[in-house]
Design an enzyme around this catalytic site. Structure first.
Site, PDB file in Angstrom:
ATOM      1  N   GLU A 164       4.536   0.670  -6.304  1.00 24.63           N
ATOM      2  CA  GLU A 164       4.183   1.478  -5.125  1.00 24.63           C
ATOM      3  C   GLU A 164       4.906   2.824  -5.149  1.00 24.63           C
ATOM      4  OE1 GLU A 164       1.686   0.524  -3.437  1.00 24.63           O
ATOM      5  OE2 GLU A 164       1.652  -1.459  -4.352  1.00 24.63           O
ATOM      6  N   MET A 173       0.840  -1.194   0.000  1.00 24.39           N
ATOM      7  CA  MET A 173       0.000   0.000   0.000  1.00 24.39           C
ATOM      8  C   MET A 173       0.869   1.236   0.000  1.00 24.39           C
ATOM      9  SD  MET A 173      -2.938   1.435  -0.005  1.00 24.39           S
ATOM     10  CE  MET A 173      -3.036   3.229  -0.014  1.00 24.39           C
TER      11      MET A 173
HETATM   12 ZN   LIG Z   1      -1.446   0.273  -6.797  1.00 23.71          ZN
END
Ligand SMILES: [Zn+2]
Length: 879
Positions: free
Chosen positions: A322, A288
């Site tokens: 990311e 994330m």
């Molecule tokens: Zn992504």
């Protein structure tokens, strides 16, 4: 979404009928929260009680009241607010409703426009699944059990940790503090401003963030340690459970390289003082892009001696994804979840481009072709959806995280557009888009405007065809020769569907390229009209209308051109061959091509050593072999499929030569593994011999070869062999090994042993941090023993899905039908799934069921077509 009539005035040239939208404006952004009150700054102090799974919070929010109001409405979930003060005065009424995830505060009197202050304390919940503020228990390297706290907010779970305006257009600054055991490290979006030890506890205050959306706020605390470096003025750290931080060395080197490249590419240096990458053990299965503090499941960030080449490639490409979000998503955020593709498609495309740039020997775009094919498969169904899809309210946002369309199709479409515009102009457009919208939000239209300006062409008109409508075209090519042997091709298009006809008469402007013969540089052409004619070299030359497989479309050639291509097949550029194999197999599945034509192309590969072309063939032959199971034609097809692969295995042998590239190493392993799983006697015997060697001396097989040998042994295992494999699982040194051994075990064919394998997959032999693997093991087992796997899944669905609290509805609706299509009557499966997913996922379920029913229908049709082809070969009636 604001009505389309308004946009017509603003951007009259934008011809996208289905999804025209305005440039970003705060007032125009969709959402449930009123826009008359806007948070400017949050000051949040958290004191978690980890044992009790509760958190005590205090919060002060500076608000900009834009028009006089007597109420405030914001998001909350599972909190009880107390001592609520507005400008220092108690408020008369606070109503929190978990069902709609809102709190409404009635103010003491009408608040005038201007700045105000809302303050309160609250009691909240610490989750035990990876969303909101959550705890994760795990086994440390020394074997002791430990616990950490971390956060995962996208799309709408910031409100689980703190009451807030939880929509992406409500950007604000954040000051956060957390109080945890004094021995713990604490990591947030920004560097630490102050640490105050108070007995056994420490309170860490982080510096104020720039303006950003709530879903990017991050906090992690636990027994972590870091290794660090820097690029320009940015501090880079990789954090891992103490004792494992050195396993982050590869990730640290990757991050340095990627950050330097992105600073240059985006033309906007990374704006935060530091960028942390945090490897959290388990629970949380993905990664994330929290701004300045990216969280990863440790399996996709750390590299140990147990890691395979694929593990290393995944680490690089996930980091590149990311880190791209630090710009596409964090610096510039989509105005609303409709435009999630501005985050996910861009990060996916940029990551593939970066991986290809820095590891040219990985042939990364060829690896990504498998993802593109997955997207094209999903997008060839009537129930598919556009890349930009309408999201009514933020609780529906999770629908938008469709890995096949939002990620993979978006990535491929961007690659095609980049090739159309040219890489430099495309980059210039992105640079000006970043500059114009930094620390703010954007819509798709903002991007198109930037690309139009940078390129001097109406890119937007072409691009919108691809993002605003579902599906993609089949380009039908009919060649003609003139008297002197020059070829021209007439091009027509229709939507490519695996079943049925296009109800909407879709049309695309298709940025195509034409390669006749072995020309190094193909000729660009924009297919805009029906029956458009293009020059295409000479009639005896091979023809590729999707050179290098860059286009997101399929091509159907006339028979004569296809035969010319087949004869030239071994000498075609790899990408052209890959495109032909992909398209011909898709046409077979759609009932538009005879299986003979596809199998002849596969045979024409001979002993060529292109990894992706062979992956495509292995997948197609594997699908046919699967369809043949239980039929009288199975043995003959199995022998035929092996005969296609055996020459390649013979050329490659078992043992690599020094300095072989990753694709070649992968090719050898996939060919051997497939032959072994199809029961090729010599290969099975050699795998068993190597397995015995491995039992005696585990160092005799490197991690990549373990994948091959263990899979073959497991597929063909009897009870004693199964026990040996189980013993290896029990002796796994780390999660990487455990993962590999369990995946191999699930290949077991014997149903009694398969039941034992499923029991292991559901047992506590899997430590808490590896929970997420259970669903993947179910997918694996479904291949050999669908009915048994379905029963295990049905009876343990809560346990299997526990690691995926957010994606559970999406996975149930779309993935489960695709994997369990032949496990249970599909009406029963649909009814069972329907009551387990929220109503807003109905269209996702219909996509999943359409894919499952398609496979079931194809089973008989494709198996008998393959039987007929093999019979015609035996009787010499083949062409
Ligand atoms: Zn992504």
């Amino acid at each position: 979404m604001v009505p389309a009539s308004i946009y017509a005035l603003i951007i009259p040239f934008l011809a996208a009928p289905a999804f025209a939208e305005a440039p970003f404006s705060f007032d125009g952004a969709p959402g449930r929260l009123p826009k008359d009150v806007v948070p400017q700054d949050y000051d949040i102090a958290l004191v978690p009680d980890i044992a009790a799974h509760t958190v005590r919070g205090t919060e002060a929010i500076t608000l900009n009241v834009r028009s006089a109001t007597s109420t405030l409405t914001f998001n909350s979930l599972n909190q009880r607010l107390e001592h609520v003060l507005f400008d220092g005065r108690p408020v008369p009424k606070v109503e929190s409703d978990n069902k709609v995830q809102l709190t409404k505060v009635t103010l003491p009197k009408l608040a005038a426009p201007g700045l105000h202050r809302l303050a309160f304390s609250y009691n909240g919940k610490i989750e035990s699944q990876p969303f909101g503020l959550y705890t994760q228990s795990f086994k440390r390297p020394d074997g002791a059990t430990d616990v950490l706290v971390s956060t995962k907010f996208e799309a709408t779970d910031a409100r689980r940790m703190f009451p807030c305006w939880d929509e992406p257009a409500f950007r604000a600054t954040f000051r956060v503090s957390i109080t945890v055991p004094a021995a713990w490290a604490t990591i947030g979006n920004m560097p630490i401003a102050k640490r105050t030890v108070n007995g056994a506890l420490v309170t860490t205050h982080f510096k104020r963030t720039p303006k950003m959306p709530t879903y990017l706020v991050e906090l992690t605390a636990g027994n972590f340690a870091e290794i660090s470096a820097s690029v320009d003025k940015t501090g880079l750290s990789i954090w891992a459970v103490r004792g494992q931080e050195q396993d982050g060395a590869t990730a640290l080197a990757n991050a340095r390289q990627i950050l330097a490249d992105y600073n240059d590419y985006f033309g906007y240096p990374f704006p935060l003082p530091k960028l942390d990458s945090i490897a959290t053990p388990g629970g949380f299965t993905g990664a994330m892009e929290n701004w300045g503090a990216i969280t990863y499941n440790d399996q996709i960030l750390l590299i140990t001696p147990s890691s395979t080449i694929r593990n290393r490639q995944n680490v690089y490409s996930v980091q590149a994804h990311e880190m791209a979000h630090q710009w596409n998503g964090d610096l510039v955020t989509m105005g609303w979840w409709d435009d999630l593709w501005l985050n996910e498609s861009f990060a996916s495309w940029r990551a593939a481009k970066e991986t290809d740039l820095r590891h040219p020997d990985w042939l990364w775009w060829e690896v990504e072709d498998a993802r593109k094919e997955g997207a094209m498969d999903a997008d060839a169904r009537q129930a598919s959806h556009a890349i930009q899809q309408h999201v009514t309210n933020e609780l529906e946002a999770r629908r938008a995280f469709d890995p096949q369309i939002t990620y993979a199709k978006g990535e491929a479409v961007l690659r095609m557009l980049e090739a159309y515009v040219g890489p430099d102009k495309f980059r210039d457009g992105i640079r000006s888009y970043m500059k114009a919208h930094a620390f703010s939000n954007a819509t798709t239209t903002d991007l198109w405007l930037a690309l139009d300006a940078a390129s001097g062409r109406a890119v937007s008109e072409v691009a919108a065809d691809w993002t605003a409508q579902a599906g993609y075209p089949l380009v039908i090519a009919t060649a003609k020769c003139d008297a002197s042997g020059n070829r021209s091709v007439t091009l027509a298009q229709k939507r490519f569907l695996l079943e049925g006809e296009d109800p909407g008469h879709s049309h695309w402007r298709v940025p195509m390229r034409v390669r006749a013969g072995m020309a190094a540089v193909p000729e660009p052409t924009l297919l805009a009209e029906d029956d458009q004619r293009v020059a295409a070299g000479r009639c005896d030359q091979a023809l590729s209308l999707n050179p290098d497989a860059i286009g997101f479309y399929r091509v159907a050639y006339d028979d004569k051109t296809l035969e010319t291509d087949r004869l030239a097949f071994p000498s075609l550029p790899s990408g052209d061959r890959i495109a032909l194999l992909d398209d011909q197999w898709a046409l077979v599945q759609a009932g538009r091509q005879k299986i003979d034509r596809y199998l002849e192309l596969a045979a024409a590969m001979g002993t060529d050593l292109n990894d992706r072309a062979w992956s495509q063939i292995i997948e197609a032959l594997g699908r046919i072999e699967n369809y043949e199971r239980g039929t009288s034609g199975h043995n003959a097809f199995n022998a035929y499929a092996r005969s296609i692969l055996k020459p390649v295995a013979a050329v490659l042998g078992w043992d690599p030569h020094p300095n072989e590239t990753a694709p070649l190493l992968h090719l050898r392993r996939q060919v051997i593994r497939q032959l072994g799983e199809w029961g090729e006697t010599d290969i099975v015997a050699e795998a068993r011999r190597r397995f015995d060697g491995y039992l005696a001396n585990p160092a005799s097989l490197d991690p990549d070869d373990q994948v091959v040998v263990l899979s073959i042994v497991a597929t063909n295992a009897d009870q004693p062999m199964f026990e040996k494999l189980h013993g290896i699982i029990r002796s796994a040194h780390n999660e990487t090994e455990l993962d590999r051994y369990l995946h191999a075990l699930m290949r077991v064919r014997d149903p009694i042993l398969a039941q034992q394998a499923l029991d292991i997959a559901l047992s506590n032999e899997i430590p808490p941090q590896a929970d997420g693997i259970r669903l993947q093991l179910i997918y694996d087992a479904a291949e050999q023993n669908p009915a048994l796997t379905w029963a295990a899944f049905r009876d343990h669905v809560e346990q299997v899905m526990a690691a995926y609290p957010q994606y559970r509805p999406l996975y149930l609706a779309q993935n489960i039908p695709e994997y369990l299509w032949n496990a249970v009557p599909l009406d029963d499966l649909e009814a069972w799934l329907k009551v387990r997913i929220p109503p807003e996922m109905a269209s996702n379920l219909s996509r999943g069921m359409q894919a499952a029913r398609f496979k079931l229908r194809k089973k008989t049709e494709i198996a008998s077509a393959a039987d007929a082809y093999l019979a015609s070969r035996t009787h010499g009636t083949s062409r």
